[in-house]
Design a protein around this motif. Structure first.
Motif, PDB file in Angstrom:
ATOM      1  N   ALA A 148       1.514  -1.056  -0.281  1.00 22.37           N
ATOM      2  CA  ALA A 148       0.364  -0.142  -0.087  1.00 22.37           C
ATOM      3  C   ALA A 148       0.942   1.227  -0.103  1.00 22.37           C
ATOM      4  CB  ALA A 148      -0.723  -0.352   1.381  1.00 22.37           C
ATOM      5  N   VAL A 149       2.302   1.162   0.724  1.00 26.27           N
ATOM      6  CA  VAL A 149       2.787   2.656   0.535  1.00 26.27           C
ATOM      7  C   VAL A 149       3.810   2.755  -0.367  1.00 26.27           C
ATOM      8  CG1 VAL A 149       4.591   2.634   1.645  1.00 26.27           C
ATOM      9  CG2 VAL A 149       3.559   2.071   3.276  1.00 26.27           C
ATOM     10  N   LEU A 150       4.251   1.631  -0.806  1.00 25.43           N
ATOM     11  CA  LEU A 150       4.478   1.517  -2.412  1.00 25.43           C
ATOM     12  C   LEU A 150       3.467   1.960  -3.212  1.00 25.43           C
ATOM     13  CD1 LEU A 150       7.075   1.594  -4.448  1.00 25.43           C
ATOM     14  CD2 LEU A 150       6.259  -0.752  -4.419  1.00 25.43           C
ATOM     15  N   VAL A 151       2.845   1.758  -3.359  1.00 25.14           N
ATOM     16  CA  VAL A 151       1.175   2.161  -4.419  1.00 25.14           C
ATOM     17  C   VAL A 151       0.865   3.717  -4.251  1.00 25.14           C
ATOM     18  CG1 VAL A 151      -1.257   1.676  -5.216  1.00 25.14           C
ATOM     19  CG2 VAL A 151      -0.027   0.175  -4.647  1.00 25.14           C
ATOM     20  N   ILE A 152       0.805   3.929  -2.881  1.00 26.67           N
ATOM     21  CA  ILE A 152       0.481   5.360  -2.617  1.00 26.67           C
ATOM     22  C   ILE A 152       2.241   6.576  -3.225  1.00 26.67           C
ATOM     23  CG2 ILE A 152      -0.121   7.073  -1.122  1.00 26.67           C
ATOM     24  CD1 ILE A 152      -1.547   4.800   0.692  1.00 26.67           C
ATOM     25  N   ALA A 153       2.689   5.823  -2.777  1.00 28.28           N
ATOM     26  CA  ALA A 153       3.813   6.744  -3.534  1.00 28.28           C
ATOM     27  C   ALA A 153       4.077   6.677  -4.907  1.00 28.28           C
ATOM     28  CB  ALA A 153       5.508   5.974  -2.745  1.00 28.28           C
ATOM     29  N   MET A 154       4.705   5.575  -5.367  1.00 28.05           N
ATOM     30  CA  MET A 154       3.658   5.818  -7.041  1.00 28.05           C
ATOM     31  C   MET A 154       3.417   6.999  -6.886  1.00 28.05           C
ATOM     32  SD  MET A 154       4.484   1.678  -7.240  1.00 28.05           S
ATOM     33  CE  MET A 154       5.140   1.542  -9.832  1.00 28.05           C
ATOM     34  N   SER A 155       1.965   7.219  -6.956  1.00 27.92           N
ATOM     35  CA  SER A 155       1.209   7.892  -7.101  1.00 27.92           C
ATOM     36  C   SER A 155       2.105   9.384  -7.022  1.00 27.92           C
ATOM     37  CB  SER A 155      -0.186   8.245  -6.977  1.00 27.92           C
ATOM     38  OG  SER A 155       0.178   8.426  -5.177  1.00 27.92           O
ATOM     39  N   ALA A 156       2.979   9.890  -6.545  1.00 33.25           N
ATOM     40  CA  ALA A 156       3.489  11.077  -5.961  1.00 33.25           C
ATOM     41  C   ALA A 156       4.943  10.857  -6.761  1.00 33.25           C
ATOM     42  CB  ALA A 156       3.450  10.869  -4.294  1.00 33.25           C
ATOM     43  N   CYS A 157       5.008  10.188  -7.981  1.00 32.52           N
ATOM     44  CA  CYS A 157       6.503  10.540  -8.145  1.00 32.52           C
ATOM     45  C   CYS A 157       6.912  11.682  -8.895  1.00 32.52           C
ATOM     46  CB  CYS A 157       7.111   9.435  -9.435  1.00 32.52           C
ATOM     47  SG  CYS A 157       8.341   9.027  -9.756  1.00 32.52           S
ATOM     48  N   ASN A 158       7.694  12.005  -8.913  1.00 35.01           N
ATOM     49  CA  ASN A 158       8.361  13.171 -10.043  1.00 35.01           C
ATOM     50  C   ASN A 158       8.567  13.178 -11.149  1.00 35.01           C
ATOM     51  OD1 ASN A 158      10.607  12.727  -9.450  1.00 35.01           O
ATOM     52  ND2 ASN A 158      11.504  13.927  -7.482  1.00 35.01           N
ATOM     53  N   GLU A 159       8.251  12.285 -11.474  1.00 35.56           N
ATOM     54  CA  GLU A 159       9.144  12.018 -12.433  1.00 35.56           C
ATOM     55  C   GLU A 159      10.254  12.367 -13.446  1.00 35.56           C
ATOM     56  OE1 GLU A 159       5.038  11.693 -15.600  1.00 35.56           O
ATOM     57  OE2 GLU A 159       3.923  11.947 -14.261  1.00 35.56           O
ATOM     58  N   LYS A 160      11.646  12.561 -12.579  1.00 31.70           N
ATOM     59  CA  LYS A 160      12.401  12.443 -13.167  1.00 31.70           C
ATOM     60  C   LYS A 160      12.788  11.652 -14.695  1.00 31.70           C
ATOM     61  CE  LYS A 160      14.039  13.943  -9.310  1.00 31.70           C
ATOM     62  NZ  LYS A 160      15.642  14.191  -8.020  1.00 31.70           N
ATOM     63  N   LYS A 161      12.513  10.168 -14.606  1.00 35.60           N
ATOM     64  CA  LYS A 161      12.936   9.374 -16.000  1.00 35.60           C
ATOM     65  C   LYS A 161      11.738   8.915 -17.249  1.00 35.60           C
ATOM     66  CE  LYS A 161      16.753   7.691 -13.777  1.00 35.60           C
ATOM     67  NZ  LYS A 161      17.790   7.512 -13.620  1.00 35.60           N
ATOM     68  N   SER A 162      11.757   8.471 -17.294  1.00 38.72           N
ATOM     69  CA  SER A 162      11.009   7.765 -18.212  1.00 38.72           C
ATOM     70  C   SER A 162       9.702   7.279 -17.566  1.00 38.72           C
ATOM     71  CB  SER A 162      10.972   6.968 -19.286  1.00 38.72           C
ATOM     72  OG  SER A 162      10.266   5.831 -19.838  1.00 38.72           O
ATOM     73  N   LYS A 163       8.655   7.939 -17.904  1.00 36.90           N
ATOM     74  CA  LYS A 163       6.922   6.963 -17.225  1.00 36.90           C
ATOM     75  C   LYS A 163       6.801   5.796 -17.480  1.00 36.90           C
ATOM     76  CE  LYS A 163       4.452  11.163 -18.948  1.00 36.90           C
ATOM     77  NZ  LYS A 163       3.103  11.724 -19.511  1.00 36.90           N
ATOM     78  N   ASP A 164       7.989   5.249 -18.161  1.00 35.25           N
ATOM     79  CA  ASP A 164       7.917   3.037 -18.363  1.00 35.25           C
ATOM     80  C   ASP A 164       9.176   3.465 -17.091  1.00 35.25           C
ATOM     81  OD1 ASP A 164       6.244   3.767 -19.889  1.00 35.25           O
ATOM     82  OD2 ASP A 164       7.721   2.803 -21.599  1.00 35.25           O
ATOM     83  N   SER A 165       9.920   4.269 -16.177  1.00 31.24           N
ATOM     84  CA  SER A 165      10.612   3.485 -15.841  1.00 31.24           C
ATOM     85  C   SER A 165       9.954   3.777 -13.678  1.00 31.24           C
ATOM     86  CB  SER A 165      12.151   4.415 -15.410  1.00 31.24           C
ATOM     87  OG  SER A 165      12.891   3.994 -14.292  1.00 31.24           O
ATOM     88  N   ILE A 166      10.560   2.889 -12.737  1.00 30.45           N
ATOM     89  CA  ILE A 166      10.310   3.232 -12.009  1.00 30.45           C
ATOM     90  C   ILE A 166      11.793   3.467 -10.792  1.00 30.45           C
ATOM     91  CG2 ILE A 166       8.221   1.779 -11.823  1.00 30.45           C
ATOM     92  CD1 ILE A 166       9.429  -0.882 -10.295  1.00 30.45           C
ATOM     93  N   ILE A 167      12.532   3.517 -11.560  1.00 26.45           N
ATOM     94  CA  ILE A 167      13.627   3.717 -10.793  1.00 26.45           C
ATOM     95  C   ILE A 167      14.053   5.492 -10.914  1.00 26.45           C
ATOM     96  CG2 ILE A 167      16.387   4.707 -11.135  1.00 26.45           C
ATOM     97  CD1 ILE A 167      15.254   1.555 -11.075  1.00 26.45           C
ATOM     98  N   ASP A 168      13.913   5.957  -9.565  1.00 24.37           N
ATOM     99  CA  ASP A 168      13.263   7.222  -8.726  1.00 24.37           C
ATOM    100  C   ASP A 168      13.672   7.194  -7.352  1.00 24.37           C
ATOM    101  OD1 ASP A 168      13.403  10.048  -8.901  1.00 24.37           O
ATOM    102  OD2 ASP A 168      11.457  10.226 -10.298  1.00 24.37           O
ATOM    103  N   SER A 169      12.845   8.488  -7.127  1.00 22.04           N
ATOM    104  CA  SER A 169      12.646   8.413  -5.381  1.00 22.04           C
ATOM    105  C   SER A 169      10.702   8.294  -5.713  1.00 22.04           C
ATOM    106  CB  SER A 169      13.488   9.432  -4.650  1.00 22.04           C
ATOM    107  OG  SER A 169      15.115   9.437  -5.073  1.00 22.04           O
ATOM    108  N   TRP A 170      10.594   8.107  -4.464  1.00 26.23           N
ATOM    109  CA  TRP A 170       9.186   8.315  -4.703  1.00 26.23           C
ATOM    110  C   TRP A 170       7.943   8.799  -2.586  1.00 26.23           C
ATOM    111  CZ3 TRP A 170       6.640   6.235  -8.780  1.00 26.23           C
ATOM    112  CH2 TRP A 170       7.318   5.779  -9.847  1.00 26.23           C
ATOM    113  N   ILE A 171       8.147  10.360  -3.083  1.00 30.27           N
ATOM    114  CA  ILE A 171       7.671  10.812  -1.857  1.00 30.27           C
ATOM    115  C   ILE A 171       5.901  10.978  -1.998  1.00 30.27           C
ATOM    116  CG2 ILE A 171       8.299  12.821  -1.048  1.00 30.27           C
ATOM    117  CD1 ILE A 171      10.409  13.247  -3.069  1.00 30.27           C
TER     118      ILE A 171
END
Length: 62
Positions: free
Chosen positions: A4-27
């Motif tokens: 649940a934390v990961l799903v919520i965090a993924m929605s808050a991504c600042n999208e520095k990388k490609s939209k297909d990449s999950i490599i990033d900081s999820w805040i």
């Protein structure tokens, strides 16, 4: 809970990388602590880390 934390965090991504990449900081905000944030950092190679999340210490992901 961690999912649940990961799903919520993924929605808050600042999208520095490609939209297909999950490599990033999820805040996301810390519930009940206005102005405070927590995050999960996913890195290439499978390394991961938690910021301001003492009870959810991430070390790796796949």
């Amino acid at each position: 809970m961690a999912t649940a934390v990961l799903v919520i965090a993924m929605s808050a991504c600042n999208e520095k990388k490609s939209k297909d990449s999950i490599i990033d900081s999820w805040i996301m905000p810390i519930e009940g602590q206005p102005g405070k944030m927590q995050s999960i950092k996913l890195e290439e190679g499978g390394d991961a880390s938690s910021i301001n999340m003492a009870t959810l210490a991430y070390k790796y992901w796949e």
